[in-house]
Scaffold this motif. Structure first.
Motif, PDB file in Angstrom:
ATOM      1  N   ILE A  69       0.845  -1.196   0.000  1.00  0.00           N
ATOM      2  CA  ILE A  69       0.000   0.000   0.000  1.00  0.00           C
ATOM      3  C   ILE A  69       0.882   1.249   0.000  1.00  0.00           C
ATOM      4  CG2 ILE A  69      -1.768   1.262   1.277  1.00  0.00           C
ATOM      5  CD1 ILE A  69      -2.451  -1.531   2.574  1.00  0.00           C
ATOM      6  N   ALA A  70       0.640   2.141  -0.921  1.00  0.00           N
ATOM      7  CA  ALA A  70       1.373   3.407  -0.944  1.00  0.00           C
ATOM      8  C   ALA A  70       0.912   4.278   0.222  1.00  0.00           C
ATOM      9  CB  ALA A  70       1.131   4.128  -2.268  1.00  0.00           C
ATOM     10  N   LYS A  71       1.824   5.049   0.771  1.00  0.00           N
ATOM     11  CA  LYS A  71       1.495   5.903   1.910  1.00  0.00           C
ATOM     12  C   LYS A  71       0.310   6.816   1.600  1.00  0.00           C
ATOM     13  CE  LYS A  71       3.279   9.750   4.658  1.00  0.00           C
ATOM     14  NZ  LYS A  71       4.407  10.697   4.852  1.00  0.00           N
ATOM     15  N   ARG A  72       0.250   7.349   0.384  1.00  0.00           N
ATOM     16  CA  ARG A  72      -0.812   8.302   0.051  1.00  0.00           C
ATOM     17  C   ARG A  72      -2.190   7.651   0.019  1.00  0.00           C
ATOM     18  NH1 ARG A  72       1.824   7.116  -4.695  1.00  0.00           N
ATOM     19  NH2 ARG A  72       0.551   6.593  -6.536  1.00  0.00           N
ATOM     20  N   PHE A  73      -2.234   6.308  -0.051  1.00  0.00           N
ATOM     21  CA  PHE A  73      -3.509   5.601  -0.049  1.00  0.00           C
ATOM     22  C   PHE A  73      -3.803   4.902   1.277  1.00  0.00           C
ATOM     23  CE2 PHE A  73      -2.372   5.156  -4.722  1.00  0.00           C
ATOM     24  CZ  PHE A  73      -3.162   6.226  -5.106  1.00  0.00           C
ATOM     25  N   ALA A  74      -2.868   4.968   2.209  1.00  0.00           N
ATOM     26  CA  ALA A  74      -2.999   4.196   3.449  1.00  0.00           C
ATOM     27  C   ALA A  74      -4.239   4.579   4.252  1.00  0.00           C
ATOM     28  CB  ALA A  74      -1.744   4.366   4.301  1.00  0.00           C
ATOM     29  N   HIS A  75      -4.644   5.844   4.183  1.00  0.00           N
ATOM     30  CA  HIS A  75      -5.798   6.295   4.971  1.00  0.00           C
ATOM     31  C   HIS A  75      -7.086   5.594   4.566  1.00  0.00           C
ATOM     32  CE1 HIS A  75      -6.070   8.775   1.331  1.00  0.00           C
ATOM     33  NE2 HIS A  75      -7.365   8.879   1.595  1.00  0.00           N
ATOM     34  N   ARG A  76      -7.108   4.973   3.398  1.00  0.00           N
ATOM     35  CA  ARG A  76      -8.305   4.274   2.942  1.00  0.00           C
ATOM     36  C   ARG A  76      -8.487   2.918   3.625  1.00  0.00           C
ATOM     37  NH1 ARG A  76      -7.683   4.936  -3.665  1.00  0.00           N
ATOM     38  NH2 ARG A  76      -7.624   7.223  -3.744  1.00  0.00           N
ATOM     39  N   TYR A  77      -7.495   2.469   4.362  1.00  0.00           N
ATOM     40  CA  TYR A  77      -7.502   1.107   4.890  1.00  0.00           C
ATOM     41  C   TYR A  77      -7.923   1.024   6.359  1.00  0.00           C
ATOM     42  CZ  TYR A  77      -5.571  -0.442   0.513  1.00  0.00           C
ATOM     43  OH  TYR A  77      -5.409  -0.720  -0.827  1.00  0.00           O
ATOM     44  N   TYR A  78      -8.355   2.126   6.936  1.00  0.00           N
ATOM     45  CA  TYR A  78      -8.858   2.107   8.311  1.00  0.00           C
ATOM     46  C   TYR A  78      -9.820   3.270   8.496  1.00  0.00           C
ATOM     47  CZ  TYR A  78      -5.369   5.774   8.985  1.00  0.00           C
ATOM     48  OH  TYR A  78      -4.629   6.932   8.870  1.00  0.00           O
ATOM     49  N   LYS A  79     -10.809   3.047   9.367  1.00  0.00           N
ATOM     50  CA  LYS A  79     -11.785   4.091   9.679  1.00  0.00           C
ATOM     51  C   LYS A  79     -12.014   4.246  11.176  1.00  0.00           C
ATOM     52  CE  LYS A  79     -14.509   3.611   5.407  1.00  0.00           C
ATOM     53  NZ  LYS A  79     -15.865   3.291   4.847  1.00  0.00           N
ATOM     54  N   GLU A  80     -11.444   3.321  11.967  1.00  0.00           N
ATOM     55  CA  GLU A  80     -11.711   3.299  13.401  1.00  0.00           C
ATOM     56  C   GLU A  80     -10.419   3.164  14.187  1.00  0.00           C
ATOM     57  OE1 GLU A  80     -15.864   0.934  13.907  1.00  0.00           O
ATOM     58  OE2 GLU A  80     -14.186  -0.254  13.133  1.00  0.00           O
ATOM     59  N   VAL A  81     -10.452   3.700  15.399  1.00  0.00           N
ATOM     60  CA  VAL A  81      -9.307   3.596  16.308  1.00  0.00           C
ATOM     61  C   VAL A  81      -9.817   3.292  17.712  1.00  0.00           C
ATOM     62  CG1 VAL A  81      -7.829   5.155  14.982  1.00  0.00           C
ATOM     63  CG2 VAL A  81      -9.328   6.087  16.752  1.00  0.00           C
ATOM     64  N   THR A  82      -8.922   2.819  18.539  1.00  0.00           N
ATOM     65  CA  THR A  82      -9.228   2.618  19.951  1.00  0.00           C
ATOM     66  C   THR A  82      -7.942   2.719  20.747  1.00  0.00           C
ATOM     67  OG1 THR A  82     -10.434   1.258  21.556  1.00  0.00           O
ATOM     68  CG2 THR A  82      -8.996   0.086  20.008  1.00  0.00           C
ATOM     69  N   VAL A  83      -8.048   2.521  22.045  1.00  0.00           N
ATOM     70  CA  VAL A  83      -6.876   2.427  22.911  1.00  0.00           C
ATOM     71  C   VAL A  83      -6.615   0.950  23.192  1.00  0.00           C
ATOM     72  CG1 VAL A  83      -6.039   2.834  25.266  1.00  0.00           C
ATOM     73  CG2 VAL A  83      -7.092   4.690  23.988  1.00  0.00           C
ATOM     74  N   GLY A  84      -5.366   0.573  23.121  1.00  0.00           N
ATOM     75  CA  GLY A  84      -4.967  -0.784  23.458  1.00  0.00           C
ATOM     76  C   GLY A  84      -3.844  -0.766  24.473  1.00  0.00           C
ATOM     77  N   ILE A  85      -3.694  -1.867  25.185  1.00  0.00           N
ATOM     78  CA  ILE A  85      -2.591  -2.023  26.127  1.00  0.00           C
ATOM     79  C   ILE A  85      -1.721  -3.178  25.651  1.00  0.00           C
ATOM     80  CG2 ILE A  85      -1.889  -2.330  28.527  1.00  0.00           C
ATOM     81  CD1 ILE A  85      -3.620   0.137  28.111  1.00  0.00           C
ATOM     82  N   ASP A  86      -0.495  -2.858  25.279  1.00  0.00           N
ATOM     83  CA  ASP A  86       0.500  -3.881  24.976  1.00  0.00           C
ATOM     84  C   ASP A  86       1.081  -4.315  26.316  1.00  0.00           C
ATOM     85  OD1 ASP A  86       2.639  -5.420  24.165  1.00  0.00           O
ATOM     86  OD2 ASP A  86       3.805  -3.736  23.389  1.00  0.00           O
ATOM     87  N   ILE A  87       0.569  -5.412  26.849  1.00  0.00           N
ATOM     88  CA  ILE A  87       0.996  -5.895  28.165  1.00  0.00           C
ATOM     89  C   ILE A  87       2.311  -6.653  27.999  1.00  0.00           C
ATOM     90  CG2 ILE A  87       0.356  -7.301  30.161  1.00  0.00           C
ATOM     91  CD1 ILE A  87      -2.587  -6.762  29.440  1.00  0.00           C
ATOM     92  N   THR A  88       3.304  -6.249  28.782  1.00  0.00           N
ATOM     93  CA  THR A  88       4.675  -6.716  28.577  1.00  0.00           C
ATOM     94  C   THR A  88       5.256  -7.301  29.856  1.00  0.00           C
ATOM     95  OG1 THR A  88       5.023  -4.988  26.914  1.00  0.00           O
ATOM     96  CG2 THR A  88       6.994  -5.989  27.870  1.00  0.00           C
ATOM     97  N   ALA A  89       5.894  -8.457  29.720  1.00  0.00           N
ATOM     98  CA  ALA A  89       6.661  -9.034  30.838  1.00  0.00           C
ATOM     99  C   ALA A  89       8.056  -8.412  30.777  1.00  0.00           C
ATOM    100  CB  ALA A  89       6.716 -10.546  30.719  1.00  0.00           C
ATOM    101  N   ARG A  90       8.229  -7.285  31.487  1.00  0.00           N
ATOM    102  CA  ARG A  90       9.444  -6.483  31.321  1.00  0.00           C
ATOM    103  C   ARG A  90      10.694  -7.227  31.773  1.00  0.00           C
ATOM    104  NH1 ARG A  90       8.963  -2.860  28.043  1.00  0.00           N
ATOM    105  NH2 ARG A  90       7.443  -1.633  29.200  1.00  0.00           N
ATOM    106  N   ASP A  91      10.602  -7.994  32.832  1.00  0.00           N
ATOM    107  CA  ASP A  91      11.789  -8.712  33.288  1.00  0.00           C
ATOM    108  C   ASP A  91      12.240  -9.741  32.256  1.00  0.00           C
ATOM    109  OD1 ASP A  91       9.444 -10.131  33.796  1.00  0.00           O
ATOM    110  OD2 ASP A  91      10.024 -10.775  35.802  1.00  0.00           O
ATOM    111  N   LEU A  92      11.291 -10.408  31.624  1.00  0.00           N
ATOM    112  CA  LEU A  92      11.648 -11.353  30.564  1.00  0.00           C
ATOM    113  C   LEU A  92      12.214 -10.616  29.351  1.00  0.00           C
ATOM    114  CD1 LEU A  92       8.660 -13.885  30.585  1.00  0.00           C
ATOM    115  CD2 LEU A  92      10.856 -14.053  31.767  1.00  0.00           C
ATOM    116  N   GLN A  93      11.632  -9.461  29.035  1.00  0.00           N
ATOM    117  CA  GLN A  93      12.111  -8.696  27.888  1.00  0.00           C
ATOM    118  C   GLN A  93      13.564  -8.265  28.079  1.00  0.00           C
ATOM    119  OE1 GLN A  93      10.631  -4.692  27.196  1.00  0.00           O
ATOM    120  NE2 GLN A  93      10.484  -5.100  25.008  1.00  0.00           N
ATOM    121  N   GLU A  94      13.877  -7.785  29.265  1.00  0.00           N
ATOM    122  CA  GLU A  94      15.244  -7.328  29.522  1.00  0.00           C
ATOM    123  C   GLU A  94      16.244  -8.464  29.369  1.00  0.00           C
ATOM    124  OE1 GLU A  94      14.986  -5.531  33.349  1.00  0.00           O
ATOM    125  OE2 GLU A  94      14.022  -3.697  32.588  1.00  0.00           O
ATOM    126  N   LYS A  95      15.872  -9.650  29.847  1.00  0.00           N
ATOM    127  CA  LYS A  95      16.758 -10.799  29.709  1.00  0.00           C
ATOM    128  C   LYS A  95      16.920 -11.197  28.244  1.00  0.00           C
ATOM    129  CE  LYS A  95      17.495 -15.519  31.399  1.00  0.00           C
ATOM    130  NZ  LYS A  95      17.821 -16.066  30.069  1.00  0.00           N
TER     131      LYS A  95
END
Length: 205
Positions: A69-95
């Motif tokens: 998808i070209a950047k100039r057409f990307a806006h055609r591919y979504y009409k809705e947004v929300t809030v999400g939480i990327d839940i992360t196991a930070r101690d595992l990530q650091e390791k």
């Protein structure tokens, strides 16, 4: 349905995690559909991490099939947004990061992608590149951001990821978190807002 996530997309968050790398392209990782948590269902803290953290993000839902998808057409591919939480196991990530290993077990575990109710951009009546969002925990604001501060815009993200993955109707894109991530605890109540409209509400158990 794919859950596509963008890491390190806010300079303030990168500084917070002491990540000084300058990325010329979006940092992409995936979560499986088993990581999805929706409809206000609770999140249960797993026994394999002692540092489960929240990362509040704007999430877009793809509404058309697309590839390269070209950047100039990307806006055609979504009409809705929300809030999400990327839940992360930070101690595992650091390791994992220290060992140069993939992130999957710290980012893509069950129920690690919490999402709220979607709201149309027409209803918000805001420029997608100037959307404010925030998270309250136990009625106290703990994180806030605005898409204007993204290193890569939503349209740039869609153009980039669609080079590698065919985007399908219903796919979700988590667009990155700003500064202010922190630890989750049992009995916490999370409420997410987009342009001051509450779209997310769930508890930690």
């Amino acid at each position: 349905m794919k859950i596509i996530c963008i890491g390190m997309n806010y300079a303030s968050h990168n500084k917070e995690l002491q990540n000084s790398l300058v990325h010329k392209e979006p940092v992409v990782f995936l979560k499986p559909d088993s990581s999805l948590l929706k409809d206000g269902k609770p999140f249960y803290i797993p026994d394999y991490s002692e540092d489960i953290q929240y990362e509040t993000e704007v999430v877009v839902r793809i509404n058309r099939l697309g590839k390269n998808i070209a950047k100039r057409f990307a806006h055609r591919y979504y009409k809705e947004v929300t809030v999400g939480i990327d839940i992360t196991a930070r101690d595992l990530q650091e390791k994992l990061r220290a060992d140069g290993l993939p992130w999957e077990i710290c980012k893509a575990f069950d129920n690690s992608a919490a999402i709220g109710n979607f709201i149309s951009l027409d209803e918000l009546a805001e420029d997608v590149n100037n959307i404010s969002f925030s998270l309250n925990i136990n009625e106290k604001e703990v994180q806030s951001g605005n898409t204007k501060d993204q290193l890569f815009t939503i349209d740039e993200i869609i153009a980039y990821v669609s080079r590698f993955f065919t985007l399908k109707i219903g796919d979700l894109i988590f667009t990155g978190t700003p500064v202010g991530v922190g630890k989750l605890n049992i009995n916490d109540r999370l409420e997410g807002f987009i342009c001051n409209k509450k779209v997310l509400d769930f508890k930690i158990k």
